[in-house]
Scaffold this motif. Structure first.
Motif, short mmCIF file in Angstrom:
data_model
loop_
_atom_site.label_atom_id
_atom_site.label_comp_id
_atom_site.label_asym_id
_atom_site.label_seq_id
_atom_site.Cartn_x
_atom_site.Cartn_y
_atom_site.Cartn_z
N LYS A 28 0.81 -1.23 0.00
CA LYS A 28 0.00 0.00 0.00
C LYS A 28 0.84 1.27 0.00
CE LYS A 28 -3.70 2.56 2.01
NZ LYS A 28 -4.91 2.57 2.82
N TYR A 29 1.95 1.28 0.73
CA TYR A 29 2.70 2.53 0.93
C TYR A 29 3.99 2.62 0.11
CZ TYR A 29 -0.59 3.52 4.68
OH TYR A 29 -1.74 3.78 5.39
N GLY A 30 4.36 1.54 -0.55
CA GLY A 30 5.53 1.58 -1.42
C GLY A 30 6.86 1.73 -0.70
N LEU A 31 6.89 1.36 0.59
CA LEU A 31 8.15 1.49 1.35
C LEU A 31 9.06 0.30 1.04
CD1 LEU A 31 6.60 2.44 4.81
CD2 LEU A 31 7.37 3.98 2.99
N VAL A 32 10.35 0.49 1.25
CA VAL A 32 11.31 -0.61 1.04
C VAL A 32 11.42 -1.42 2.33
CG1 VAL A 32 13.71 -1.16 0.54
CG2 VAL A 32 12.55 0.66 -0.73
N HIS A 33 11.14 -2.71 2.23
CA HIS A 33 11.16 -3.59 3.40
C HIS A 33 12.59 -4.05 3.69
CE1 HIS A 33 9.84 -7.75 5.18
NE2 HIS A 33 10.23 -6.92 6.11
N VAL A 34 13.10 -3.67 4.83
CA VAL A 34 14.45 -4.09 5.24
C VAL A 34 14.30 -4.96 6.48
CG1 VAL A 34 16.72 -3.30 6.02
CG2 VAL A 34 15.45 -1.96 4.31
N ALA A 35 14.53 -6.26 6.34
CA ALA A 35 14.35 -7.19 7.46
C ALA A 35 15.71 -7.74 7.87
CB ALA A 35 13.41 -8.33 7.06
N ALA A 36 16.08 -7.49 9.13
CA ALA A 36 17.39 -7.93 9.60
C ALA A 36 17.55 -9.44 9.44
CB ALA A 36 17.58 -7.51 11.06
N GLY A 37 16.50 -10.20 9.78
CA GLY A 37 16.57 -11.66 9.68
C GLY A 37 16.79 -12.11 8.23
N ASP A 38 16.12 -11.44 7.28
CA ASP A 38 16.28 -11.80 5.86
C ASP A 38 17.70 -11.46 5.38
OD1 ASP A 38 13.67 -12.61 5.83
OD2 ASP A 38 12.89 -10.86 4.76
N ASP A 75 23.99 -0.20 5.76
CA ASP A 75 24.26 -0.17 4.31
C ASP A 75 22.99 -0.32 3.50
OD1 ASP A 75 26.89 0.15 4.90
OD2 ASP A 75 27.49 -1.92 4.47
N ARG A 76 22.08 -1.16 3.98
CA ARG A 76 20.83 -1.37 3.23
C ARG A 76 19.96 -0.11 3.28
NH1 ARG A 76 18.08 -1.22 0.04
NH2 ARG A 76 16.45 -2.58 -0.79
N LEU A 77 19.91 0.54 4.44
CA LEU A 77 19.06 1.74 4.57
C LEU A 77 19.61 2.90 3.74
CD1 LEU A 77 18.25 1.80 8.40
CD2 LEU A 77 16.73 1.12 6.54
N LEU A 78 20.91 2.86 3.47
CA LEU A 78 21.52 3.97 2.71
C LEU A 78 21.40 3.78 1.19
CD1 LEU A 78 24.72 4.73 4.79
CD2 LEU A 78 22.70 6.18 4.50
N LYS A 79 20.90 2.64 0.76
CA LYS A 79 20.74 2.43 -0.69
C LYS A 79 19.67 3.39 -1.23
CE LYS A 79 22.63 -2.09 -1.39
NZ LYS A 79 22.39 -3.50 -1.48
N PRO A 80 19.84 3.83 -2.49
CA PRO A 80 18.95 4.86 -3.03
C PRO A 80 17.46 4.52 -2.97
CG PRO A 80 20.77 4.43 -4.53
CD PRO A 80 20.90 3.46 -3.41
N ASP A 81 17.08 3.24 -3.18
CA ASP A 81 15.65 2.93 -3.17
C ASP A 81 15.03 3.21 -1.80
OD1 ASP A 81 17.00 0.79 -1.96
OD2 ASP A 81 15.62 -0.73 -2.72
N ALA A 82 15.77 2.90 -0.73
CA ALA A 82 15.25 3.13 0.62
C ALA A 82 15.22 4.63 0.94
CB ALA A 82 16.10 2.38 1.64
N LEU A 102 21.99 3.17 15.45
CA LEU A 102 21.11 3.70 14.39
C LEU A 102 20.94 5.21 14.54
CD1 LEU A 102 19.65 2.07 12.21
CD2 LEU A 102 17.59 2.19 13.59
N LYS A 103 20.75 5.62 15.77
CA LYS A 103 20.58 7.05 16.05
C LYS A 103 21.85 7.81 15.67
CE LYS A 103 18.49 9.87 19.59
NZ LYS A 103 18.16 9.99 21.00
N GLN A 104 22.99 7.22 16.02
CA GLN A 104 24.26 7.89 15.70
C GLN A 104 24.46 8.02 14.19
OE1 GLN A 104 26.99 5.50 17.95
NE2 GLN A 104 26.78 6.77 19.77
N PHE A 105 23.94 7.07 13.44
CA PHE A 105 24.06 7.17 11.97
C PHE A 105 23.04 8.16 11.40
CE2 PHE A 105 25.44 2.50 12.23
CZ PHE A 105 26.79 2.81 12.20
#
Ligand code: AP5
Length: 222
Positions: A28-38, A75-82, A102-105
């Protein structure tokens, strides 16, 4: 800007329905799913040293050490799609040190969605869960059975999805959850995760919709 992409965290005990809800939210929202386990399971599949080490911890239901997980997620959160579409972070942070990193980044979520599910339901969800290796879709033998025989025949089970291992995973969750929650108290929305996946999604959808409306109102008033 009210058009800034949404940044959402979703948290909850093992098998509380994070992955299932992320599929619906993503749709619905078009967000990029980043799952640590995956990300970790993908690393294991490469056969790398980090993957081998990660598997040892996952088999015991313990947290994989920060030196492996933290950079992987960053690294995954910094990719352009995210960055462009916004993100939906699932299963991270799971400890105070991960939240602090995460906060520090500079990553600050707009909302922290917490799925609350009772323990007996969690165990039932874990043991009945199956995955389709072709589509990546999550099934449950009772609650979300496969659509046909062909899919049913190829379903697999995760190596940590046994009743014994889920108890260990739950212990780890209980040890860490309060510390993580304390970091996001102001933006936490608690969701009743004991109901059907559609009913769980309706609650999350309404929280995200009102968040977007608040933003719109705030940007219109300046
Ligand atoms: P991870 O892969 O994140 O596993 P988890 O947190 O235990 O969560 P799950 O993936 O098991 O469940 P889920 O909440 O996504 O539920 P799902 O939607 O599939 O982590 C695995 C391991 O990796 C950890 O133990 C740890 O070792 C390591 N790790 C991960 N992140 C880490 C981190 N940040 N730091 C360090 N280590 C880390 O649903 C479950 C089942 O229920 C499915 O069959 C589904 O069909 C069914 N279902 C879902 N919703 C409903 C509903 N509403 N009604 C009925 N059935 C439902």
């Amino acid at each position: 800007r009210d058009s800034e992409p949404l940044q959402v965290m979703i948290s909850g005990a093992p098998a509380s329905g994070k992955g299932t809800q992320c599929e619906l939210i993503k749709h619905k929202y078009g967000l990029v799913h980043v799952a640590a386990g995956d990300l970790l399971r993908a690393e294991i599949a490469t056969g790398s040293d980090n993957g081998k080490l990660a598997k040892q911890y996952m088999e015991k239901g313990q947290l994989v050490p920060d030196h492996i997980v933290v950079m992987m997620v960053k690294d995954r959160l910094l990719k352009p799609d995210a960055k462009d579409n916004g993100w939906l972070l699932d299963g991270y942070p799971r400890s105070l040190s991960q939240a602090t990193a995460l906060k520090q980044f500079g990553f600050q979520p707009d909302i922290f969605v917490l799925l609350e599910v009772s323990e007996d339901i969690l165990v039932e969800r874990v043991v009945g869960r199956r995955l389709d290796p072709v589509t990546g879709k999550i099934y449950h033998l009772k609650y979300s059975p496969p659509e046909n025989e062909e899919i049913a025949a190829r379903l697999t089970q995760r190596f940590d999805d046994t009743e014994e291992k889920v108890k260990l995973r739950l212990n780890t969750h209980h040890q860490n959850v309060e510390a993580v929650l304390s970091m996001y108290k102001d933006i936490t929305v608690k969701i009743n995760g004991n109901v059907s996946k559609e009913e769980v999604f309706a609650q999350i959808d309404s929280a995200l919709t009102s968040l977007l409306e608040q933003r719109k109102a705030a940007s219109g008033s300046v």
